[in-house]
Structures are given as structure tokens and as C-alpha cells.
Design an enzyme around this catalytic site. Structure first.
Site, PDB file in Angstrom:
ATOM      1  N   LYS A 158      50.959  30.717  41.619  1.00  0.00           N
ATOM      2  CA  LYS A 158      49.500  30.584  41.487  1.00  0.00           C
ATOM      3  C   LYS A 158      48.698  31.655  42.230  1.00  0.00           C
ATOM      4  O   LYS A 158      47.545  31.449  42.609  1.00  0.00           O
ATOM      5  CB  LYS A 158      49.007  29.178  41.912  1.00  0.00           C
ATOM      6  N   GLY A 196      48.248  34.712  40.913  1.00  0.00           N
ATOM      7  CA  GLY A 196      47.840  35.744  39.960  1.00  0.00           C
ATOM      8  C   GLY A 196      49.044  36.476  39.363  1.00  0.00           C
ATOM      9  O   GLY A 196      48.943  37.633  38.948  1.00  0.00           O
ATOM     10  N   HIS A 248      59.544  33.537  41.281  1.00  0.00           N
ATOM     11  CA  HIS A 248      58.836  33.094  42.490  1.00  0.00           C
ATOM     12  C   HIS A 248      59.819  32.896  43.645  1.00  0.00           C
ATOM     13  O   HIS A 248      59.431  32.386  44.685  1.00  0.00           O
ATOM     14  CB  HIS A 248      58.130  31.758  42.247  1.00  0.00           C
ATOM     15  N   ARG A 277      47.805  35.908  47.365  1.00  0.00           N
ATOM     16  CA  ARG A 277      46.415  35.448  47.210  1.00  0.00           C
ATOM     17  C   ARG A 277      46.062  34.601  48.415  1.00  0.00           C
ATOM     18  O   ARG A 277      46.958  33.969  49.019  1.00  0.00           O
ATOM     19  CB  ARG A 277      46.326  34.608  45.921  1.00  0.00           C
ATOM     20  N   GLU A 331      38.439  36.807  30.767  1.00  0.00           N
ATOM     21  CA  GLU A 331      38.077  36.299  29.437  1.00  0.00           C
ATOM     22  C   GLU A 331      39.045  36.791  28.376  1.00  0.00           C
ATOM     23  O   GLU A 331      39.486  36.047  27.498  1.00  0.00           O
ATOM     24  CB  GLU A 331      36.637  36.713  29.072  1.00  0.00           C
ATOM     25  N   SER A 332      39.373  38.089  28.462  1.00  0.00           N
ATOM     26  CA  SER A 332      40.253  38.670  27.462  1.00  0.00           C
ATOM     27  C   SER A 332      41.661  38.053  27.553  1.00  0.00           C
ATOM     28  O   SER A 332      42.276  37.714  26.541  1.00  0.00           O
ATOM     29  CB  SER A 332      40.275  40.190  27.662  1.00  0.00           C
TER      30      SER A 332
HETATM   31  P1  A3P Z   1      42.829  29.610  39.070  1.00  0.00           P
HETATM   32  O1  A3P Z   1      43.631  28.358  38.906  1.00  0.00           O
HETATM   33  O2  A3P Z   1      42.188  29.715  40.424  1.00  0.00           O
HETATM   34  O3  A3P Z   1      41.858  29.832  37.974  1.00  0.00           O
HETATM   35  P2  A3P Z   1      49.743  32.444  38.279  1.00  0.00           P
HETATM   36  O4  A3P Z   1      49.776  33.359  37.110  1.00  0.00           O
HETATM   37  O5  A3P Z   1      50.454  32.970  39.492  1.00  0.00           O
HETATM   38  O6  A3P Z   1      50.170  31.059  37.904  1.00  0.00           O
HETATM   39  O7  A3P Z   1      48.231  32.358  38.771  1.00  0.00           O
HETATM   40  C1  A3P Z   1      47.270  31.640  38.036  1.00  0.00           C
HETATM   41  C2  A3P Z   1      45.892  31.946  38.601  1.00  0.00           C
HETATM   42  O8  A3P Z   1      45.533  33.290  38.229  1.00  0.00           O
HETATM   43  C3  A3P Z   1      44.826  31.040  37.978  1.00  0.00           C
HETATM   44  O9  A3P Z   1      43.850  30.842  38.998  1.00  0.00           O
HETATM   45  C4  A3P Z   1      44.316  31.914  36.847  1.00  0.00           C
HETATM   46  O10 A3P Z   1      43.055  31.547  36.376  1.00  0.00           O
HETATM   47  C5  A3P Z   1      44.287  33.276  37.547  1.00  0.00           C
HETATM   48  N1  A3P Z   1      44.224  34.397  36.607  1.00  0.00           N
HETATM   49  C6  A3P Z   1      44.986  34.632  35.516  1.00  0.00           C
HETATM   50  N2  A3P Z   1      44.572  35.727  34.872  1.00  0.00           N
HETATM   51  C7  A3P Z   1      43.505  36.203  35.550  1.00  0.00           C
HETATM   52  C8  A3P Z   1      42.628  37.314  35.363  1.00  0.00           C
HETATM   53  N3  A3P Z   1      42.761  38.130  34.335  1.00  0.00           N
HETATM   54  N4  A3P Z   1      41.637  37.498  36.271  1.00  0.00           N
HETATM   55  C9  A3P Z   1      41.503  36.657  37.326  1.00  0.00           C
HETATM   56  N5  A3P Z   1      42.296  35.584  37.540  1.00  0.00           N
HETATM   57  C10 A3P Z   1      43.290  35.366  36.678  1.00  0.00           C
END
Ligand code: A3P
Length: 312
Positions: free
Chosen positions: A45, A47, A121, A145, A243-244
Site C-alpha cells: 500500500k 504506491g 512485498h 510511503r 485519474e488515468s
Molecule cells: P490510497 O488507498 O491512499 O488511495 P499499492 O499499489 O502499493 O497497493 O498502493 C495503493 C495506493 O497507491 C492507493 O492509495 C492508491 O490509490 C495509490 N495509487 C495508485 N496509483 C496512484 C497514482 N497514479 N497516483 C497516486 N496514488 C496512486
């Protein structure tokens, strides 16, 4: 607190992982590694998916057409072999076979020419020996993060896949105690951070990607020995925007999450691309939880003379 979780875990090198890892841990550590491997590693989680897409496209000279197939097929997600409960393994049989093949022969299918993109992970200590001992030129990109936002994201993820049903505050306590999957957070993060100056490891921060994605892309390109022009970086940043990515069917259709959600939380809400923001904890934590996280951070960083996550 642990009663809120529904799967048995065990400790591996001090980390909390699903028990099923027992079957695979030796193969993982002994796995063959190739010089052109690219590994994206992270605590969950933080990113990871975002970083995976960025790394894949940097390695492929920002050719967006190369990303027109599921991210799941472009990367091998090693942890799948122990994340999915045995009784559901049939749903991802081909993925599991691919991982087993990789463990036994070190090779993927013939169709997988060129660099292998692998993501996991698992903590640094459980990575293949050959990746850690510097005997290959394989590259590792680790993304981290702020643990506060990581815990919030993980909390929502666990609710979504029906693995947890407590409060955010309770989850935060479990997270800080290192009792959630892949924990303790600092142990995981600092093991990679300690290697940040190794020439085969690049240490990235989610917050830097939010603040200045072009710079992180350039840094990644340098690390992967690629040259990207501003004309390539512009469309790449657009492609990587929240968004994309949220609307990109090659990325947002995460098969593993789909399976877990349909099985354990079919009526539940929640989505993988949730908010994608930094500093959500300032809204979501109460004063007491903010204080607890501050103390916990201090306790875990003081031996390094660091005051907070920001100093990493
Ligand atoms: P949130 O739950 O805070 O929205 P992982 O890929 O390690 O599981 O991480 C998921 C997190 O990365 C989620 O956070 C997700 O929304 C965020 N995330 C994924 N793509 C993203 C992007 N292009 N820009 C910013 N955050 C992104």
C-alpha cells in the site's frame, strides 16, 4: 486485536507473513536471478502499482503501446503463491505455475523475452540470496510511503477484501505493533533503506512522486541507464496520473483483488484506486492516534539519529 484477522500467520525472520510462505521460502531465497531482472519491492500500500507502471515504462523507453497489456501479465507477483488461500489457488493456477517455474528453473515461459519484471512485498532478508549478495547486476526499486497514510490505505484495503472488520484506530495499533501482514513496517522499510547506497538499489518515496513525478522518472531512468526526453516524460506523467491509472483497464482490473473481494466481501464497497493522496492522516486520525504514531516513529528512528519519516 488479532481476532479481527481471519488467516493464520507465522513469523519469518521476525516478519508477520501468511503461514503458506513456509512452502515457498526456501525456493524464494535460492531462486535464480538474472542480470537484466528488474524487481519492484515495497511494503504493501505504498504506491507499488504506480511504481510498477512507472518503472515498466521507463525501462521500455516510455513507449506507451508496450503497456497495453495487463500489468499482471507484465510482472510476476511472487507473493501470489502464499497470499491466495490454498482452496482458491485454482483461480490463479496459471500465475502460480509461472511462479513455480521461476522458482525451479529461474526462467519464465519462452514468450517472456527481455528483462523479467518481478514484484514482491517480501522483506529484504527474504529476497533471493543472489539479489542481495551483489553477484548479479539485477536492479531493485523500493518504494516507501509515510506509514500513517500507508496504514490508512492498508486498513481500507483489508476492509475491501473482507480480511478485517475493526476500526481504523484498532488497525493503526496493530500496524504499529507490527502485527499486520509484512510487518513490522520500520523493520521492512529500514532493511531496504540501509541498502539505499547500493548501486543496484533505488529507494523512492511516494510523496516525491506526488510532488514531482518528472524528477522521480528522471532519477529512475538514470538508475536503469535510460535516457528520456522531456517530450517523452510529459505524456508518461499524464499516463501515470491517478485519474488515468484509475481508468486504465490494463491496471485497475487487479485479478487477485477481484478474487478476494468476490469471495470474502461480495456485497462490500471499496476500490483499489481509492484516493491517491498524501497526508490523508491529517484528516482521518484523531489527536490521540497522531500522538501514538509520533511516539512510535520516534522510538523506531532515534537509533539512526532521524526524527521522522521525512528524514529518510
Ligand atoms: P490510497 O488507498 O491512499 O488511495 P499499492 O499499489 O502499493 O497497493 O498502493 C495503493 C495506493 O497507491 C492507493 O492509495 C492508491 O490509490 C495509490 N495509487 C495508485 N496509483 C496512484 C497514482 N497514479 N497516483 C497516486 N496514488 C496512486
Amino acid at each position: 486485536l488479532r481476532d479481527n484477522f481471519k488467516r493464520p500467520c507465522a513469523r519469518f525472520n521476525g516478519y508477520v507473513m501468511f503461514e503458506e510462505l513456509k512452502t515457498y521460502v526456501d525456493s524464494l531465497v535460492k531462486m535464480n536471478v538474472r542480470d537484466d531482472d528488474i524487481w519492484v519491492c515495497s511494503y504493501p500500500k505504498t504506491g507499488t502499482t504506480w511504481t510498477q507502471e512507472m518503472v515498466y515504462l521507463v525501462a521500455n523507453d516510455a513507449d506507451l503501446t508496450k503497456a497495453q497489456k495487463p500489468l499482471n501479465d507484465r510482472y510476476v507477483f511472487l507473493d501470489k503463491c502464499f497470499l491466495i488461500p490454498q482452496k482458491m489457488a485454482s483461480h490463479i493456477e496459471s500465475d502460480i505455475n509461472r511462479i513455480k517455474k521461476l522458482f525451479s528453473s529461474g526462467e519464465l515461459t519462452e514468450a517472456d523475452q527481455g528483462p523479467r519484471f518481478i514484484h514482491t512485498h517480501v522483506p529484504y532478508e527474504l529476497l533471493p540470496q543472489k539479489l542481495r549478495d551483489g553477484s548479479t547486476k539485477a536492479k531493485i526499486i523500493y518504494v516507501v510511503r509515510n506509514p500513517r497514510d500507508t496504514s490508512i490505505s492498508a486498513f481500507h484495503h483489508q476492509l475491501m477484501v473482507g480480511r478485517y472488520n475493526g476500526s481504523l484506530k484498532n488497525y493503526g495499533e496493530l500496524f504499529m505493533k507490527g502485527l499486520v501482514n509484512y510487518g513490522p513496517f520500520w523493520k521492512h522499510t529500514l532493511a531496504y533503506w540501509n541498502k539505499r547506497n547500493d548501486k543496484n538499489l533505488l529507494f523512492l518515496k511516494y510523496e516525491d512522486m506526488k510532488k514531482d513525478l518528472p524528477s522521480v522518472i528522471r532519477k529512475t531512468a538514470t538508475f536503469l541507464k535510460k535516457t528520456l526526453t522531456d517530450e517523452q516524460i510529459g505524456p508518461l506523467c499524464e499516463h501515470l496520473s491517478f485519474e488515468s491509472m484509475k481508468n486504465n483497464p490494463y491496471i485497475n482490473e487487479k485479478p487477485l483483488i477481484k478474487i478476494l473481494k468476490s469471495k470474502f466481501n461480495p456485497e462490500g464497497s471499496g476500490e483499489f484506486f481509492r484516493k491517491g493522496k498524501s497526508d490523508q492522516w491529517k484528516n482521518d486520525f484523531d489527536a490521540e492516534l497522531i500522538d501514538r504514531f509520533d511516539q512510535w516513529e520516534h522510538e523506531n528512528l532515534k537509533h539512526l539519529n532521524l526524527t521522522s519519516y521525512k528524514d529518510l
